[in-house]
Design a protein around this motif. Structure first.
Motif, PDB file in Angstrom:
ATOM      1  N   ARG A   1       0.848  -1.192   0.000  1.00  0.00           N
ATOM      2  CA  ARG A   1       0.000   0.000   0.000  1.00  0.00           C
ATOM      3  C   ARG A   1       0.880   1.238   0.000  1.00  0.00           C
ATOM      4  NH1 ARG A   1      -5.290  -0.798   0.480  1.00  0.00           N
ATOM      5  NH2 ARG A   1      -5.953  -2.904   1.054  1.00  0.00           N
ATOM      6  N   ASP A   2       0.441   2.214  -0.794  1.00  0.00           N
ATOM      7  CA  ASP A   2       1.208   3.455  -0.877  1.00  0.00           C
ATOM      8  C   ASP A   2       0.833   4.372   0.285  1.00  0.00           C
ATOM      9  OD1 ASP A   2      -1.265   4.460  -1.476  1.00  0.00           O
ATOM     10  OD2 ASP A   2      -0.829   4.898  -3.581  1.00  0.00           O
ATOM     11  N   PRO A   3       1.435   5.532   0.403  1.00  0.00           N
ATOM     12  CA  PRO A   3       1.111   6.420   1.542  1.00  0.00           C
ATOM     13  C   PRO A   3      -0.355   6.822   1.594  1.00  0.00           C
ATOM     14  CG  PRO A   3       3.151   7.086   0.510  1.00  0.00           C
ATOM     15  CD  PRO A   3       2.598   5.999  -0.327  1.00  0.00           C
ATOM     16  N   ASN A   4      -1.014   6.779   0.449  1.00  0.00           N
ATOM     17  CA  ASN A   4      -2.441   7.123   0.437  1.00  0.00           C
ATOM     18  C   ASN A   4      -3.311   5.908   0.686  1.00  0.00           C
ATOM     19  OD1 ASN A   4      -1.833   9.795  -0.175  1.00  0.00           O
ATOM     20  ND2 ASN A   4      -1.740   9.336  -2.377  1.00  0.00           N
ATOM     21  N   ASN A   5      -2.679   4.829   1.134  1.00  0.00           N
ATOM     22  CA  ASN A   5      -3.357   3.573   1.454  1.00  0.00           C
ATOM     23  C   ASN A   5      -4.013   2.916   0.230  1.00  0.00           C
ATOM     24  OD1 ASN A   5      -3.507   1.851   3.610  1.00  0.00           O
ATOM     25  ND2 ASN A   5      -5.637   2.374   4.101  1.00  0.00           N
ATOM     26  N   GLN A   6      -3.502   3.279  -0.927  1.00  0.00           N
ATOM     27  CA  GLN A   6      -3.993   2.622  -2.159  1.00  0.00           C
ATOM     28  C   GLN A   6      -3.183   1.351  -2.406  1.00  0.00           C
ATOM     29  OE1 GLN A   6      -6.606   3.758  -4.100  1.00  0.00           O
ATOM     30  NE2 GLN A   6      -6.910   5.203  -2.406  1.00  0.00           N
ATOM     31  N   LEU A   7      -3.873   0.303  -2.856  1.00  0.00           N
ATOM     32  CA  LEU A   7      -3.185  -0.966  -3.109  1.00  0.00           C
ATOM     33  C   LEU A   7      -2.336  -0.834  -4.386  1.00  0.00           C
ATOM     34  CD1 LEU A   7      -3.018  -3.817  -1.878  1.00  0.00           C
ATOM     35  CD2 LEU A   7      -4.703  -4.531  -3.583  1.00  0.00           C
ATOM     36  N   HIS A   8      -1.080  -1.224  -4.283  1.00  0.00           N
ATOM     37  CA  HIS A   8      -0.153  -1.139  -5.432  1.00  0.00           C
ATOM     38  C   HIS A   8       0.362  -2.542  -5.751  1.00  0.00           C
ATOM     39  CE1 HIS A   8       2.922   0.154  -8.150  1.00  0.00           C
ATOM     40  NE2 HIS A   8       3.893  -0.316  -7.345  1.00  0.00           N
ATOM     41  N   ILE A   9       0.317  -2.923  -7.025  1.00  0.00           N
ATOM     42  CA  ILE A   9       0.734  -4.275  -7.456  1.00  0.00           C
ATOM     43  C   ILE A   9       2.136  -4.172  -8.046  1.00  0.00           C
ATOM     44  CG2 ILE A   9       0.221  -6.207  -8.990  1.00  0.00           C
ATOM     45  CD1 ILE A   9      -2.738  -5.321  -8.865  1.00  0.00           C
ATOM     46  N   ILE A  10       3.011  -5.075  -7.597  1.00  0.00           N
ATOM     47  CA  ILE A  10       4.383  -5.136  -8.136  1.00  0.00           C
ATOM     48  C   ILE A  10       4.515  -6.451  -8.898  1.00  0.00           C
ATOM     49  CG2 ILE A  10       6.833  -5.015  -7.568  1.00  0.00           C
ATOM     50  CD1 ILE A  10       5.971  -3.891  -4.837  1.00  0.00           C
ATOM     51  N   LYS A  11       4.937  -6.355 -10.146  1.00  0.00           N
ATOM     52  CA  LYS A  11       5.073  -7.554 -10.988  1.00  0.00           C
ATOM     53  C   LYS A  11       6.552  -7.846 -11.233  1.00  0.00           C
ATOM     54  CE  LYS A  11       0.749  -6.676 -13.491  1.00  0.00           C
ATOM     55  NZ  LYS A  11       0.136  -6.398 -14.786  1.00  0.00           N
ATOM     56  N   ASN A  12       6.838  -9.158 -11.266  1.00  0.00           N
ATOM     57  CA  ASN A  12       8.203  -9.615 -11.609  1.00  0.00           C
ATOM     58  C   ASN A  12       9.267  -8.921 -10.783  1.00  0.00           C
ATOM     59  OD1 ASN A  12       7.431 -11.458 -13.595  1.00  0.00           O
ATOM     60  ND2 ASN A  12       7.267  -9.815 -15.116  1.00  0.00           N
ATOM     61  N   LEU A  13       8.996  -8.777  -9.519  1.00  0.00           N
ATOM     62  CA  LEU A  13       9.978  -8.095  -8.669  1.00  0.00           C
ATOM     63  C   LEU A  13      11.196  -8.984  -8.494  1.00  0.00           C
ATOM     64  CD1 LEU A  13      10.680  -5.703  -6.850  1.00  0.00           C
ATOM     65  CD2 LEU A  13       9.656  -6.963  -4.939  1.00  0.00           C
ATOM     66  N   LYS A  14      12.344  -8.339  -8.540  1.00  0.00           N
ATOM     67  CA  LYS A  14      13.600  -9.052  -8.391  1.00  0.00           C
ATOM     68  C   LYS A  14      14.416  -8.337  -7.327  1.00  0.00           C
ATOM     69  CE  LYS A  14      17.507  -9.464 -11.243  1.00  0.00           C
ATOM     70  NZ  LYS A  14      18.077  -9.398 -12.570  1.00  0.00           N
ATOM     71  N   ILE A  15      15.147  -9.100  -6.531  1.00  0.00           N
ATOM     72  CA  ILE A  15      16.014  -8.457  -5.546  1.00  0.00           C
ATOM     73  C   ILE A  15      17.445  -8.865  -5.831  1.00  0.00           C
ATOM     74  CG2 ILE A  15      14.207  -8.389  -3.761  1.00  0.00           C
ATOM     75  CD1 ILE A  15      15.636 -10.772  -2.461  1.00  0.00           C
ATOM     76  N   ALA A  16      18.378  -8.054  -5.392  1.00  0.00           N
ATOM     77  CA  ALA A  16      19.791  -8.325  -5.617  1.00  0.00           C
ATOM     78  C   ALA A  16      20.462  -8.533  -4.268  1.00  0.00           C
ATOM     79  CB  ALA A  16      20.431  -7.168  -6.372  1.00  0.00           C
ATOM     80  N   VAL A  17      20.932  -9.748  -4.042  1.00  0.00           N
ATOM     81  CA  VAL A  17      21.622 -10.081  -2.792  1.00  0.00           C
ATOM     82  C   VAL A  17      23.108 -10.160  -3.081  1.00  0.00           C
ATOM     83  CG1 VAL A  17      21.839 -11.750  -0.909  1.00  0.00           C
ATOM     84  CG2 VAL A  17      19.618 -11.395  -2.037  1.00  0.00           C
ATOM     85  N   SER A  18      23.914  -9.458  -2.316  1.00  0.00           N
ATOM     86  CA  SER A  18      25.358  -9.494  -2.528  1.00  0.00           C
ATOM     87  C   SER A  18      26.075  -9.428  -1.197  1.00  0.00           C
ATOM     88  CB  SER A  18      25.795  -8.335  -3.428  1.00  0.00           C
ATOM     89  OG  SER A  18      25.425  -7.102  -2.847  1.00  0.00           O
ATOM     90  N   ASN A  19      27.262  -9.975  -1.178  1.00  0.00           N
ATOM     91  CA  ASN A  19      28.083  -9.937   0.027  1.00  0.00           C
ATOM     92  C   ASN A  19      28.565  -8.513   0.293  1.00  0.00           C
ATOM     93  OD1 ASN A  19      27.858 -12.700   0.366  1.00  0.00           O
ATOM     94  ND2 ASN A  19      29.659 -13.116  -0.898  1.00  0.00           N
ATOM     95  N   ILE A  20      28.749  -8.203   1.537  1.00  0.00           N
ATOM     96  CA  ILE A  20      29.211  -6.857   1.894  1.00  0.00           C
ATOM     97  C   ILE A  20      30.687  -6.744   1.552  1.00  0.00           C
ATOM     98  CG2 ILE A  20      29.669  -5.296   3.817  1.00  0.00           C
ATOM     99  CD1 ILE A  20      27.133  -6.259   5.112  1.00  0.00           C
ATOM    100  N   VAL A  21      31.028  -5.717   0.794  1.00  0.00           N
ATOM    101  CA  VAL A  21      32.420  -5.406   0.475  1.00  0.00           C
ATOM    102  C   VAL A  21      32.651  -3.973   0.910  1.00  0.00           C
ATOM    103  CG1 VAL A  21      34.166  -5.224  -1.311  1.00  0.00           C
ATOM    104  CG2 VAL A  21      32.443  -6.994  -1.472  1.00  0.00           C
ATOM    105  N   THR A  22      33.645  -3.748   1.691  1.00  0.00           N
ATOM    106  CA  THR A  22      33.829  -2.412   2.279  1.00  0.00           C
ATOM    107  C   THR A  22      34.691  -1.510   1.423  1.00  0.00           C
ATOM    108  OG1 THR A  22      35.691  -3.283   3.536  1.00  0.00           O
ATOM    109  CG2 THR A  22      33.538  -3.255   4.627  1.00  0.00           C
ATOM    110  N   GLN A  23      35.249  -2.046   0.354  1.00  0.00           N
ATOM    111  CA  GLN A  23      36.054  -1.210  -0.538  1.00  0.00           C
ATOM    112  C   GLN A  23      35.270  -0.983  -1.831  1.00  0.00           C
ATOM    113  OE1 GLN A  23      38.965   0.326  -0.050  1.00  0.00           O
ATOM    114  NE2 GLN A  23      38.892  -0.407   2.072  1.00  0.00           N
ATOM    115  N   PRO A  24      35.132   0.280  -2.275  1.00  0.00           N
ATOM    116  CA  PRO A  24      34.435   0.506  -3.559  1.00  0.00           C
ATOM    117  C   PRO A  24      35.226  -0.121  -4.706  1.00  0.00           C
ATOM    118  CG  PRO A  24      35.478   2.534  -2.833  1.00  0.00           C
ATOM    119  CD  PRO A  24      35.653   1.545  -1.709  1.00  0.00           C
TER     120      PRO A  24
END
Length: 1463
Positions: free
Chosen positions: A56-79
């Protein structure tokens, strides 16, 4: 741009995804390493949700997310270091090449095949006109796929390896997974330590990297349990403890490793990780084909750009042949996912070192089962549903609330402060006016950044409406603050959000992107961010078919700081040009060339080669030769660097074989490059077949083949027969004449019939000859092949060791194959000997022929395949465009020239067939077998030499020469004959030839004739002899042109020769005469394949004018001669000297006049002037009169009908026997050639045989077969030395009263007649003989006294007796009517002659027998003196047995005058 696997609506959400950090204990890493994976890599294939997500968005409207993907990566402290990212991108591009093995449909365009799409569309050549139509059709097709997977891999890697920055939060960590193992001693304590570690990394100032989205980062606790080794009850109890402490929403138990790795081979489990890990790997499978790659840095690429030494061993793997591939080739995406999860490539410095050791031979997930896969997928779902999305939703609400609560205060405070200090509203400045204020930094809690954070969060969860409004708001604030880096970021994302809004409420604001790009590039000097803008905007513009704008955008970002980026963008711009509504093919090609150049500078040699090859398809065959040369040269060098030597040879070959417009120096350098590369190729397979060489050009159709020995040169007075040689030009008319001569002699030999298997002998085969049959060559006789070379270059070509390439099938005597086929060049000379030309120089742009010989020593079938030689150039070396020669080409003024050995085939296309209907409607060619001779058994070989053969003669001059016939073979020859169209020109003499002098050069005045000294008493009277024409070869029904050569014993043995005399007579027409002799001979032993052989000779004789002879014959008025016989005639001969003294002729002497006839002979000379000296100086005329009488009838009866009587009237003291050789020879030959001429005959309508007989009899009366031979001598002064030339002229008299000439008369062209449109009436007038012919039936003669004295005073009537003699000239009975009545005479005639009457009968009717003479006694009556004409009796005659009266007046030829005098 090229077509992409993903649409832009899929690409952008996949490029900007929520980032999650993973912090794992050592035990966790150990467990995941059992699968050769890290924990982050373990999750990668399952990181896309398989179902829709709601929030739900700030206006409490229902929002649909399609094909959502997340990116998991190990923490590296050097750019990540920029160099490492550059290297990663470079590896990604070099590792992605066009797919191999795809069957691509093509458009045939010139010599290239353009791979366009999955649809095969044929376009005609020239194809440019159809190119646009083709592409239009393809654009409308849904099958149009032209992919560039290397660009997509680059773009994906680039977007996901971008370092996190402070001005945007899209790739900041939103959450952190803390992962501990159930097998650890104290898992809960481990979670605490991991949590503290995360807190320290985020909040300690020592770590500026990684970046975190908000201070309150979501922590998600994951307990990893090894099913195969761990205690499941303990894991469940620890998980329960975790739920108590962290809540059910904040922790998860993940079970993996359901099996041990040693059982991995029992069951085949899919490996979804390899496609992701392979793209992260620097050394992938392609690099390992031939050895590892050694990639230098960018600086080294620039320095080594044209130094081929530095790149020789750089890339050794073989590239598929890209000469025929095109950017629009239908490629499949190189990745194919086994799950519904799309590709995900997180290429960062952190994963770089982790995946360095990865190899495709390693099996990933070996301890995982499909159940484990589902567990991991379920874990991601739970984490996203229960952890991440509620956290994001809560964060958005918090940010929204903060902004609403602080907005009024902060905005008014800021604006008041600004107004206070500035005094008025600050006007918005244009981007060009803004100073470099990109250094302005906001504190993390600044409200502007909170708006940006909220916008980025909304963007990550695909809430593009809210994101756009936030970005738009932030953009205004940043611009007001002149924070240009922040403003550019907001503009960029605002444009993307506007484009991605569902329902497209507003158009794509391209100007936002343009401003962002300009700001990044010019003010912020950040090319990475500018590049991201360009990549996104170009995809968006492409999706809207705005290819022109996309191309301009891509080209704008090309710069010198990154060759790889510039190359990829230029290539995509090129694809934009070809995808336009009206495709710009040339712009496409030009930008592909630019892209290829930048690829080359970036060290991407394979891609550089591909770009040049694709551009070449457009430039080829358009006449842009310099562009073609440049492209081919680059292709050649790149191929050589990549060790694709065949492609390199092919490219350099194209430079050489095209009609190059390059300078000589450039061409020379191209040639040396080609030779160097070619030498490397040949060294790889030194024992292989000879490869094809491109130079020099060979005009195969101009190849000529000559069978036999070369002609011998002249040796003093000895001149060899011209025969056939390669130096003679082909002349169709001459060729036809030789063919007719050969047919003529073959017909005579075969009794008048040409054998069915006869083919004219061809010693020289060329493009004009009939080459449909296998030619026959004789063993031990050389075969010469003339090959026509042309050097198209401006530099000379130097060929060495040039010889023919052949294949031979030996046969035995019976024609059976003896051995296998042998393909030889120089070996086994006992079969075929070959001539080798050691050096053969062809100058620049020169055409030159080489004559190569083969010497067959065995019978069989020979096939000449081509030529083999070493190709090189002359010494010296030049540079190409300032580029040094390839390594191994020694430069310098006196360097050794390089040469390579190869071959060129002689392939001759036969004539087009056009006989049958099928052949006319199709294009079919017949065979050309001139290079495939059959070697036959030995045959005799004749050589002919001419001795003392003249080149100039007077017309009619007789000259004696000698001919030598030599048999130079090992076989005897027989049946020697000579045939010529001009048999009257020469003779070998008849059976009397032995009586003539041996040599004309024995004495100056020695005659070539047979002569007899005579006494003066017999002068001017005829000496009679006779000869038969059969003895001179002029028999009945024979061919006078075919003359047997009188060889002793009719056989010429091997190695022997014989000399025979030959008389020549100058032709009667002045000018240059080409006289063809064809000598025919056979072998004593009959051969099945070659029946006979021939030898040709062409004699060129120049004749100059001598005498012109004109003769007429008329009946004599005297009816009886001295011997009392009737029938005598007068022959008048006019001789004119027409020589102009050019030949040094002083005068002509007429030494003898002879006659030759079956029925008549000359009796004596009637010389009125009694001048015996018959000399004619220049332009003088002489007139002779002779009396001719009929031969004795007994002579004609006792001897054959071919017997001729010769009568000689001599004007000197030497008689030339005219019935002997050579006088009679030439007479008979001129007679036979005269008989061959068409004679004008009356058209016979054979209605009645009697009419025909009558006509023949009447005609015969006026015919006379009398032939006159004038023999003469000419006195010539030559080099102060007097020579005597001899000669003879012939005049053939056919008709009484008609002039005949010794020289051919020029016939006037017939006058143009009016066209008749009606059929003439068929009258019988043509049956009547002419009056002239009828008047010759009866010969009349009046005998009377010339003067008659009469005493008129005594007797008034004077009676004079007159005898009228009537002679029948025909062999038939003739009825004669003599009419004495006077015709009405004109007054003028009466005045001249006077009138008188005849006394007695006025008409007499008589019948005269054959040849009878009858006399009539008449009386004429005169009444006074005067001169009277007695020729008034009219005589009418007709044949007795004819009903039809052919009656005409027999006119007396002369007036009969009588003088009547008075006594």
């Amino acid at each position: 741009m090229a077509q992409c696997v993903q649409s832009v609506q899929e690409l952008i959400p996949d490029s900007f995804v929520p980032c999650v950090a993973a912090l794992c204990s050592d035990e966790v890493e150990r467990l995941t390493r059992l699968n050769h994976l890290s924990f982050a890599e373990l999750l990668k294939p399952f990181s896309r949700l398989t179902s829709e997500v709601h929030m739900r968005d700030p206006n409490n409207q229902l929002h649909i997310i399609k094909n959502l993907k997340i990116a998991v990566s190990n923490i590296v402290t050097q750019p990540p270091q920029p160099g490492a990212i550059r290297k990663l991108l470079n590896d990604v591009v070099s590792g992605s090449q066009p797919s191999e093995g795809l069957v691509a449909n093509v458009i045939t365009a010139g010599d290239y095949d353009l791979n366009i799409s999955d649809r095969s569309i044929k376009a005609s050549v020239p194809w440019y006109s159809n190119w646009k139509d083709t592409l239009m059709e393809l654009k409308e097709s849904s099958l149009h796929t032209a992919t560039t997977p290397w660009f997509e891999s680059y773009r994906e890697t680039f977007l996901q390896s971008m370092p996190a920055s402070d001005h945007e939060f899209l790739n900041h960590y939103l959450a952190c997974m803390l992962v501990a193992s159930s097998s650890e001693a104290e898992p809960m304590e481990q979670f605490s330590r991991l949590s503290q570690e995360q807190h320290r990394i985020q909040h300690n100032n020592d770590y500026s990297y990684p970046k975190w989205f908000i201070p309150n980062t979501l922590k998600y606790y994951v307990l990893l349990h090894d099913v195969s080794a761990g205690d499941e009850q303990r894991a469940e109890s620890i998980y329960e403890e975790m739920k108590q402490k962290y809540g059910t929403q904040g922790c998860y138990l993940l079970k993996i490793n359901s099996r041990t790795s040693n059982r991995a081979s029992d069951e085949q489990i899919p490996d979804p990780w390899s496609q992701y890990l392979q793209k992260n790997s620097i050394q992938n499978q392609e690099s390992y084909e031939d050895g590892p790659c050694t990639i230098t840095s960018n600086k080294n690429y620039d320095s080594n750009l044209l130094s081929l030494d530095g790149l020789d061993n750089e890339v050794k793997d073989a590239l598929p042949n890209n000469f025929r591939t095109h950017p629009l080739q239908p490629d499949q995406p190189s990745e194919s996912s086994n799950s519904i999860d799309g590709p995900d490539h997180v290429k960062s410095a952190s994963s770089l070192h982790e995946t360095k050791k990865a190899n495709t031979g390693v099996i990933h997930g070996a301890c995982l089962t499909l159940t484990d896969h589902d567990r991991i997928r379920q874990f991601i779902q739970e984490f996203t549903f229960r952890g991440l999305l509620p956290h994001i939703e809560k964060t958005i609400r918090q940010l929204n609330d903060q902004l609403i609560s602080r907005k009024g205060l902060s905005r008014s405070l800021f604006s008041a402060t600004k107004k206070w200090f500035s005094g008025s509203k600050v006007p918005e400045k244009s981007i060009n006016e803004l100073k470099n204020t990109s250094g302005l930094l906001y504190p993390p809690e600044a409200p502007e950044l909170q708006i940006r954070k909220m916008a980025d969060l909304c963007f990550l969860v695909q809430h593009y409406d809210l994101a756009y409004s936030c970005y738009h708001t932030a953009k205004k604030d940043f611009l007001n603050d002149q924070a240009m880096l922040y403003a550019a970021g907001a503009l960029e994302m605002a444009a993307v959000s506007a484009f991605l809004q569902p329902g497209a409420p507003r158009p794509y604001p391209a100007h936002y992107m343009d401003t962002a790009i300009q700001t990044y590039r010019d003010i912020c000097k950040n090319m990475v961010l500018a590049e991201r803008c360009v990549l996104l905007s170009a995809e968006i513009l492409k999706s809207q078919s705005k290819y022109s704008e996309a191309a301009a955008l891509l080209i704008r970002l090309t710069s010198e700081d990154s060759d790889l980026r510039s190359a990829l963008l230029l290539e995509q711009a090129a694809h934009c040009f070809i995808n336009m509504k009206s495709p710009m093919v040339r712009k496409y090609a030009f930008h592909m060339i630019l892209a290829g150049h930048r690829f080359s500078k970036a060290g991407q040699k394979k891609h550089a080669l591909r770009c040049y090859c694709q551009a070449m398809q457009v430039y080829k065959g358009k006449g842009w030769s310099l562009a073609e040369d440049h492209i081919n040269f680059t292709i050649g060098r790149q191929s050589y660097t990549l060790r694709q030597l065949d492609n390199a040879v092919s490219a350099f070959r194209h430079i050489l074989i095209n009609e190059s417009k390059q300078s000589a120096a450039q061409q020379g350098a191209f040639l040396r490059e080609y030779l160097y590369v070619y030498k490397n190729v040949s060294q790889l397979s030194p024992d292989g077949a000879f490869p094809q060489l491109p130079l020099p050009y060979i005009n195969s159709s101009a190849t000529r083949v000559f069978f036999g020995h070369d002609r011998r040169p002249a040796d003093g007075e000895k001149q060899a027969a011209t025969h056939v040689s390669l130096d003679q030009e082909y002349d169709s008319e001459s060729s036809q004449q030789w063919r007719e001569l050969e047919e003529q002699v073959v017909a005579v030999v075969n009794k008048g019939i040409i054998p069915s298997g006869f083919h004219p002998t061809q010693y020289c085969l060329n493009s004009y000859s009939d080459n449909s049959r296998f030619p026959l060559a004789v063993v031990e006789e050389p075969i010469t092949v003339e090959v026509a070379f042309r050097n198209p270059l401006k530099v000379p070509l130097f060929l060495t060791d040039l010889s023919l390439l052949w294949k031979f099938q030996p046969k035995d005597v019976n024609g059976k194959d003896t051995e296998e086929v042998r393909e030889l060049v120089t070996g086994e000379p006992e079969m075929i000997g070959a001539e080798v030309i050691s050096e053969f120089l062809i100058n620049s742009e020169e055409s030159k022929v080489a004559r190569l010989k083969l010497f067959p020593h065995h019978i069989g079938e020979l096939h000449i395949l081509g030529v083999v030689y070493n190709l090189g150039t002359i010494q010296g070396s030049m540079t190409v465009d300032g580029i040094g020669a390839l390594p191994g080409c020694h430069t310098g003024k006196h360097s050794l020239s390089m040469s390579v050995r190869g071959r060129q085939d002689l392939e001759i296309q036969g004539p087009r067939l056009n006989n049958t209907k099928e052949e006319k409607t199709s294009i079919t060619y017949g065979p050309d077998r001139r290079l495939d001779p059959i070697i036959t058994e030995e045959m005799p070989l004749l050589e002919v030499f001419f001795i003392h053969f003249p080149t100039g003669l007077l017309c009619g001059e007789i000259r004696k020469a000698y001919v030598e016939f030599a048999n130079v073979s090992k076989c005897p020859l027989t049946g020697l004959k000579v045939v010529s169209k001009r048999p009257e020109f020469f003779t070998f003499g008849g059976n009397t030839a032995v009586l003539t002098p041996l040599s004309p050069s024995a004495s100056e005045n020695c005659s070539a004739y047979k002569t007899v000294v005579t006494d003066s008493a017999s002068v001017c009277t005829a000496l009679v002899s006779s000869a038969s024409s059969v003895g001179f070869g002029i028999g009945i029904g024979c061919q006078p042109e075919v003359i047997p050569v009188p060889l002793p014993d009719t056989v010429l043995l091997p190695g022997t020769s014989v000399q025979l005399p030959m008389w020549l007579r100058g032709p009667d027409e002045e000018g240059v005469h080409e006289i063809n002799f064809l000598f025919y001979y056979e072998s004593v032993k009959k051969q099945p394949k070659i029946q006979h052989r021939i030898l040709r000779h062409t004699a060129v004789i120049c004749t100059s004018r001598s005498l012109n002879v004109k003769a007429t014959v008329c009946r004599s008025n005297s009816l009886e001669d001295e011997e009392g016989r009737g029938d005598n005639m007068l022959v008048f001969v006019d001789v004119e000297n027409t020589n102009t003294s050019e030949a040094g002729v002083k005068e002509f002497h007429i030494v003898q006049v002879s006659s030759s006839s079956k029925h008549w002979k000359l009796q004596k000379s009637v010389d009125l002037s009694e001048n015996k000296d018959a000399k004619l100086a220049s332009r003088e005329k002489g007139k002779f009169c002779f009396k001719a009488i009929r031969c004795n009838e007994r002579e004609g009866v006792t001897q054959s009908s071919e017997n001729y009587t010769f009568a000689d009237i001599i004007f000197g003291n030497e008689q030339i026997i005219s019935s002997a050789s050579p006088c009679a020879d030439f007479f008979y030959q001129s007679l036979s050639s005269e008989l061959k001429k068409p004679r004008t005959q009356l058209s016979m309508h054979l209605e009645k045989h009697s009419v025909e007989d009558a006509m023949r009899l009447i005609r015969k009366c006026s015919e006379v077969d009398l032939n006159i031979v004038i023999l003469w001598k000419a006195y010539v002064v030559e080099d102060s030395k007097q020579l005597i030339l001899e000669g003879q002229h012939h005049v053939i008299l056919h008709t009484i009263g008609k002039e005949a000439f010794s020289y051919p008369q020029k016939q006037d062209p017939p006058e143009m007649e009016l066209l008749k449109f009606f059929r003439p009436e068929n009258t019988s007038a043509s049956l009547r003989p002419s009056a002239e012919q009828l008047s010759n039936l009866i010969k009349t003669s009046l005998h009377y006294p010339e003067t008659f004295n009469h005493p008129f005073h005594q007797k008034s009537l004077c009676l004079v007796p007159v005898t009228l003699l009537l002679s029948n000239c025909s062999k038939a009975d003739v009825d004669v009517i003599v009419d004495l009545r006077h015709k009405t005479t004109s007054p003028e005639a009466l005045e001249i002659h006077g009138s008188f009457p005849w006394l007695g009968q006025t008409q007499y009717k008589l019948q005269l027998k054959s040849r009878e003479i009858h006399s009539l006694q008449l009386k004429a009556c005169f009444v006074h003196t005067g001169v009277y004409n007695l020729g008034t009796p009219r005589v009418f005659a007709k044949l007795s047995d004819q009903v039809t009266v052919f009656e005409t007046s027999q006119q007396n030829s002369m007036p009969a005058l009588i003088i009547i005098t008075d006594v």
